[in-house]
Design an enzyme around this catalytic site. Structure first.
Site, short mmCIF file in Angstrom:
data_model
loop_
_atom_site.label_atom_id
_atom_site.label_comp_id
_atom_site.label_asym_id
_atom_site.label_seq_id
_atom_site.Cartn_x
_atom_site.Cartn_y
_atom_site.Cartn_z
N HIS A 125 0.87 -1.18 0.00
CA HIS A 125 0.00 0.00 0.00
C HIS A 125 0.90 1.22 0.00
CE1 HIS A 125 -3.71 2.32 0.69
NE2 HIS A 125 -2.89 3.13 1.33
N CYS A 126 0.72 2.07 -1.00
CA CYS A 126 1.61 3.22 -1.18
C CYS A 126 0.93 4.50 -0.68
CB CYS A 126 1.97 3.37 -2.66
SG CYS A 126 3.05 4.77 -3.00
N PRO A 127 1.46 5.13 0.37
CA PRO A 127 0.86 6.37 0.87
C PRO A 127 1.02 7.53 -0.10
CG PRO A 127 2.92 5.89 2.04
CD PRO A 127 2.62 4.69 1.19
N GLU A 134 -1.83 6.87 -2.21
CA GLU A 134 -2.99 6.55 -1.37
C GLU A 134 -3.84 5.46 -2.02
OE1 GLU A 134 -4.76 6.35 2.02
OE2 GLU A 134 -3.07 7.70 1.68
#
Length: 270
Positions: free
Chosen positions: A131-133, A136
């Site tokens: 999951h890439c912040p 998002e």
């Protein structure tokens, strides 16, 4: 295909777009090669730069809003995962027809191999990477190749922007005067340099993992993953060789039933 633009990542995406265009504006407002060519009527370089920035922004929104490969309902996903094409039945061990998939304890769907539940997105994701912040969103089966392409384009934009910033620094007799003249451009160049290094590390790591046909999640947590923890340290049941791995990742658009690949390698049922 796309999630709500005004969802939980709205502030992150807005900040990304604002930062991108503010830095672009700074490069055009200072005495850089972009500004000089624009003033002399040579618009090829400025137009190409703006177009490349625009492409990077569009790719950012694509990977940010795209369905990364959410596992939806048991009915459609089990049919997809366990369905065996007639022409390949003889090539697949009998065990693959009776695989008992693990049921997710969060969203209660049955998880295909290489999928994982994302606590942030509240969905299981096929061929989950991470999951890439920054975007998002999860990076998974459907948007991973676009994520890597985005990183490549973004890196080119950042390198080009860093070069343009360097071309805009002017000389001064003292450090104080130099900072007053070039302070804003120096700040923009520092931000671009940090981002360029970050993107380079991300791009390099993802290309390395793609060449091995493994994911960030599998690489970091193989000792916890049921279908990998019994494998040797250098063993990857999904690895087909560097060229075939890269071809499959970038050029093969058909969904892959990873259970078939796994059991073709002679692994035992899990």
């Amino acid at each position: 295909m796309f999630k709500n633009v005004f969802g939980s990542g709205f502030l992150v995406r807005t900040a990304h777009v604002i930062l991108t265009w503010v830095i672009t504006l700074i490069l055009f407002l200072h005495d850089t090669d972009l500004r000089r060519q624009e003033e002399t009527g040579e618009l090829t370089l400025p137009v190409l730069f703006v177009l490349l920035v625009l492409v990077s922004v569009l790719l950012y929104f694509a990977v940010s809003l795209m369905d990364p490969g959410f596992v939806l309902t048991d009915d459609c996903d089990l049919q997809f995962t366990l369905g065996i094409a007639e022409e390949t039945q003889d090539m697949i061990p009998q065990t693959t027809k009776s695989i008992r998939l693990r049921r997710c304890g969060h969203c209660l769907v049955q998880q295909p191999m290489r999928s994982k539940h994302c606590q942030t997105c509240q969905h299981c994701v096929r061929r989950y990477d991470h999951h890439c912040p920054w975007i998002e969103n999860c990076v998974g089966e459907r948007n991973h190749r676009w994520f890597v392409l985005y990183l490549a384009v973004q890196f080119v934009v950042l390198l080009w922007g860093l070069y343009m910033a360097w071309s805009g620094f002017s000389h001064a007799s003292t450090w104080q005067q130099w900072l007053r003249t070039n302070g804003v451009l120096l700040g923009a160049a520092a931000v671009v340099a940090i981002l360029a290094l970050t993107v380079l590390l991300l791009l390099g790591s993802h290309l390395y993992l793609v060449s091995l046909n493994t994911t960030t999640w599998e690489f970091m947590s193989r000792h916890r993953i049921s279908y990998l923890k019994h494998c040797g340290a250098d063993e990857n049941p999904f690895d087909k060789g560097i060229l075939r791995n890269l071809w499959g990742f970038f050029c093969a658009w058909e969904p892959v039933v990873w259970e078939h690949v796994y059991f073709k390698q002679g692994n035992d049922p899990i």
